[in-house]
Design a protein around this motif. Structure first.
Motif, PDB file in Angstrom:
ATOM      1  N   VAL B  38      -0.971  -6.391   8.035  1.00 37.06           N
ATOM      2  CA  VAL B  38      -1.808  -6.739   6.884  1.00 37.06           C
ATOM      3  C   VAL B  38      -1.291  -6.068   5.603  1.00 37.06           C
ATOM      4  CG1 VAL B  38      -4.169  -6.578   5.999  1.00 37.06           C
ATOM      5  CG2 VAL B  38      -3.790  -7.039   8.424  1.00 37.06           C
ATOM      6  N   SER B  39      -0.418  -5.094   5.743  1.00 39.86           N
ATOM      7  CA  SER B  39       0.074  -4.323   4.595  1.00 39.86           C
ATOM      8  C   SER B  39       1.426  -4.865   4.142  1.00 39.86           C
ATOM      9  CB  SER B  39       0.191  -2.850   4.990  1.00 39.86           C
ATOM     10  OG  SER B  39      -1.052  -2.374   5.464  1.00 39.86           O
ATOM     11  N   PRO B  40       1.865  -4.499   2.934  1.00 39.19           N
ATOM     12  CA  PRO B  40       3.183  -4.958   2.460  1.00 39.19           C
ATOM     13  C   PRO B  40       4.287  -4.535   3.441  1.00 39.19           C
ATOM     14  CG  PRO B  40       1.958  -3.906   0.686  1.00 39.19           C
ATOM     15  CD  PRO B  40       1.173  -3.683   1.933  1.00 39.19           C
ATOM     16  N   ALA B  41       5.373  -5.339   3.461  1.00 43.22           N
ATOM     17  CA  ALA B  41       6.455  -5.122   4.426  1.00 43.22           C
ATOM     18  C   ALA B  41       7.045  -3.709   4.326  1.00 43.22           C
ATOM     19  CB  ALA B  41       7.551  -6.166   4.230  1.00 43.22           C
ATOM     20  N   ASP B  42       7.104  -3.158   3.121  1.00 42.58           N
ATOM     21  CA  ASP B  42       7.748  -1.846   2.949  1.00 42.58           C
ATOM     22  C   ASP B  42       6.735  -0.692   2.910  1.00 42.58           C
ATOM     23  OD1 ASP B  42       6.549  -2.570   0.628  1.00 42.58           O
ATOM     24  OD2 ASP B  42       8.248  -2.101  -0.684  1.00 42.58           O
ATOM     25  N   ALA B  43       5.483  -0.994   3.273  1.00 45.32           N
ATOM     26  CA  ALA B  43       4.447   0.046   3.214  1.00 45.32           C
ATOM     27  C   ALA B  43       4.718   1.150   4.230  1.00 45.32           C
ATOM     28  CB  ALA B  43       3.067  -0.571   3.491  1.00 45.32           C
ATOM     29  N   VAL B  44       4.589   2.392   3.769  1.00 50.68           N
ATOM     30  CA  VAL B  44       4.701   3.534   4.675  1.00 50.68           C
ATOM     31  C   VAL B  44       3.296   3.831   5.201  1.00 50.68           C
ATOM     32  CG1 VAL B  44       5.283   5.982   4.843  1.00 50.68           C
ATOM     33  CG2 VAL B  44       6.641   4.456   3.383  1.00 50.68           C
ATOM     34  N   VAL B  45       3.161   3.995   6.505  1.00 55.51           N
ATOM     35  CA  VAL B  45       1.830   4.227   7.082  1.00 55.51           C
ATOM     36  C   VAL B  45       1.323   5.600   6.637  1.00 55.51           C
ATOM     37  CG1 VAL B  45       0.452   4.205   9.189  1.00 55.51           C
ATOM     38  CG2 VAL B  45       2.624   2.978   9.122  1.00 55.51           C
ATOM     39  N   PRO B  46       0.162   5.650   5.958  1.00 55.42           N
ATOM     40  CA  PRO B  46      -0.360   6.955   5.518  1.00 55.42           C
ATOM     41  C   PRO B  46      -0.834   7.785   6.723  1.00 55.42           C
ATOM     42  CG  PRO B  46      -1.564   5.107   4.483  1.00 55.42           C
ATOM     43  CD  PRO B  46      -0.726   4.537   5.578  1.00 55.42           C
ATOM     44  N   ASP B  47      -0.810   9.099   6.527  1.00 49.91           N
ATOM     45  CA  ASP B  47      -1.207  10.019   7.603  1.00 49.91           C
ATOM     46  C   ASP B  47      -2.587   9.701   8.177  1.00 49.91           C
ATOM     47  OD1 ASP B  47       1.114  11.367   7.439  1.00 49.91           O
ATOM     48  OD2 ASP B  47       0.313  13.133   6.392  1.00 49.91           O
ATOM     49  N   GLU B  48      -3.529   9.342   7.296  1.00 46.84           N
ATOM     50  CA  GLU B  48      -4.905   9.138   7.792  1.00 46.84           C
ATOM     51  C   GLU B  48      -4.988   7.921   8.710  1.00 46.84           C
ATOM     52  OE1 GLU B  48      -4.009   9.314   4.613  1.00 46.84           O
ATOM     53  OE2 GLU B  48      -4.873   7.683   3.419  1.00 46.84           O
ATOM     54  N   ASP B 307      -0.527 -18.954   7.807  1.00 42.52           N
ATOM     55  CA  ASP B 307      -0.335 -18.078   6.650  1.00 42.52           C
ATOM     56  C   ASP B 307      -1.220 -16.838   6.701  1.00 42.52           C
ATOM     57  OD1 ASP B 307       1.460 -19.824   5.704  1.00 42.52           O
ATOM     58  OD2 ASP B 307       0.186 -20.701   4.146  1.00 42.52           O
ATOM     59  N   ALA B 308      -2.205 -16.851   7.599  1.00 43.08           N
ATOM     60  CA  ALA B 308      -3.128 -15.715   7.667  1.00 43.08           C
ATOM     61  C   ALA B 308      -2.405 -14.416   8.038  1.00 43.08           C
ATOM     62  CB  ALA B 308      -4.246 -15.987   8.672  1.00 43.08           C
ATOM     63  N   VAL B 309      -1.213 -14.551   8.663  1.00 39.25           N
ATOM     64  CA  VAL B 309      -0.445 -13.363   9.047  1.00 39.25           C
ATOM     65  C   VAL B 309       0.895 -13.372   8.319  1.00 39.25           C
ATOM     66  CG1 VAL B 309       0.593 -12.119  10.987  1.00 39.25           C
ATOM     67  CG2 VAL B 309      -1.583 -13.299  11.301  1.00 39.25           C
TER      68      VAL B 309
END
Lengths: 329, 329
Positions: B38-48, B307-309
């Motif tokens: 669901v997040s942008p392709a280059d998103a880094v997963v936040p610690d939380e 397109d939902a994914v």
């Protein structure tokens, strides 16, 4: 759970029966007392606060259902324990495998269900998010504390601990924190209490909770089975490592102390029980524990004597302290 | 817990060892995949988000520790199970009472600790409160579902259920919802997914989860002990009521079907195991289950085809589906 399968819904029904069939509701009552002490005298408790405090009873359901497995208890509140009910159903249906193993297996899961539903009920109670956020710290701390205290209790019985520190820690975490201090703390946070009030209520709660447990220890040896609903001298038969016992073994002459430890955890006959009781009295342990109950009660009432607690809160809490420490069951 | 007592801290240490000593991390991985899809392709997963998804592994710890008690298992991941470790410690110290009972008692509580810490870790992860609020619904639903599925599984074994509906429900709730659908759902809600995306991911998750369990059923009978780490034909010995078995007993000639049911839950010798396997193949049950795994995989990939994914989400999910259904262990 009926959406999953009607057979598991029946198992969940045992949890509902268990929770609704009785109990003193100590923890929800202290939770509500914490909320009331911080709220105006004429405040009506909102539904969401009742829900949040009632969730405490589901934690207690898990604790008792799992305790009854640990203690291999057949009855609780005059009815078969959950694992025994399930065992009986298995036997009645003539299913395969060991009925007793089946009862324990499903009862472990029924307890897990109570534990997870407690969290769901508390967190989704509808209480103000900011207040709920503050109440979560004592909520989670309480659960770790009661599990730690219960682990230590089981460990103390098996390892044969005779020191006073171990029962004091069990009392502090399994009873005082879980039954009084944290429920009051949670209720107070839900009502938006200030730091001084929270500190006063917690100090009161620790003292009342410890006195409550010491009264429990006395009733576990000297209680009237007609009133307590438990067999006479139950704690001695179970081999409970109470402060009363630790003090008696420390104070009594060696012969008496050895006798106490030798009958502990056995099925004492009337004579043994009488002799054990006499040792507890003659050693001075009973008088010393009674004095400690008095000291703790005074400390509790002192803690809520300041302006940090409202006048009407003080009256409610004093009544609860009285009920917890002077009871006969 | 070291603040309560160093001896209970040691017991809590067994939980840490258990969680850190291995496991496929399926549920946290699907949780993170839901977030990433669901997040942008280059998103880094936040610690939380890592913390919230890692909490799923603590639920799994409770499930496995309590399952190992229910199944009276001696080893898990090549090490003694938690209740056996505690039993061995009791025996080593020469404490009083039955070491096996002591091990089970403390392990019930260690599992409870994992369950309560899972909630604490998830709710206090630090994830955005609004997203966390939405993720709580699948979080709580998942826990009720997995407990329901586990209860039904135990019930099915004892009651000797031979229908296809019962294993299908166990599969749906104990595995599909718990292992894939809900972790994806939770991860997606944590990332603020829209309703269409959530629906697509859940549909994918149910299908992959069901296929995952069917693969597990196949490995439980035909798996290579060198690769699975479990004894050959383990599911037959345990008497598991799988869809593979229900289908074989429905399709096979009466003599073969009776044979299968008669050896189920017994300690099969090599000849019996070979005959049971042949019946599963010759009846057409194996081919039918393999075909169902293929159908479910196609359905799963179809569900995320719209397109939902996102495109990158689709790639990640396809790889996970592949790994879950084509694995050999």
């Amino acid at each position: 759970m009926s959406g999953v399968d009607e057979r598991v819904d029946t198992l969940a029904g045992l949890l509902a029966d268990f929770v609704l069939s009785g109990g003193k509701r100590m923890r929800p009552r202290f939770g509500l007392a914490g909320w009331s002490a911080v709220s105006p005298a004429d405040a009506v408790v909102p539904d969401e606060i009742v829900t949040a405090c009632a969730a405490l009873e589901l934690i207690q359901a898990c604790a008792l259902i799992h305790d009854d497995i640990v203690d291999a208890s057949d009855t609780r509140r005059g009815r078969p324990t959950v694992h025994r009910s399930i065992e009986a159903a298995h036997r009645g249906l003539g299913w395969s495998g060991d009925p007793a193993r089946y009862g324990v297996s499903q009862a472990i899961l029924v307890g897990d269900l109570a534990l997870t539903w407690a969290d769901e009920m508390f967190v989704t109670s509808g209480a103000d998010p900011a207040a709920l956020g503050r109440a979560l710290a004592p909520w989670y701390a309480m659960k770790t504390e009661v599990l730690s205290g219960q682990m230590l209790d089981i460990l103390a019985e098996s390892s044969g601990a005779t020191d006073e520190l171990t029962p004091a820690r069990i009392n502090r975490f399994k009873t005082a924190a879980y039954t009084v201090e944290r429920p009051l703390h949670i209720g107070a946070e839900l009502a938006g209490a200030g730091a001084d009030t929270v500190a006063a209520l917690r100090e009161f709660g620790v003292a009342v909770g410890q006195a409550f447990q010491l009264r429990d220890d006395m009733l576990g040896v000297f209680g009237d089975p007609e009133v307590t609903g438990k067999p006479s001298g139950d704690d001695l038969r179970e081999g409970k490592r109470t402060l009363l016992l630790a003090r008696a073994t420390a104070l009594a002459p060696t012969g008496d102390s050895d006798f106490l430890l030798s009958v502990l955890g056995t099925d004492l006959d009337t004579d043994d029980l009488e002799r054990a009781r006499r040792i507890l009295v003659d050693s001075g342990a009973v008088a010393s524990v009674e004095a400690e109950i008095d000291t703790l009660t005074v400390r509790a009432l002192d803690a809520i004597g300041s302006d940090a607690v409202s006048e009407h809160g003080r009256v409610t809490l004093r009544d609860l302290a009285e009920a917890a420490t002077r009871r006969r069951a």
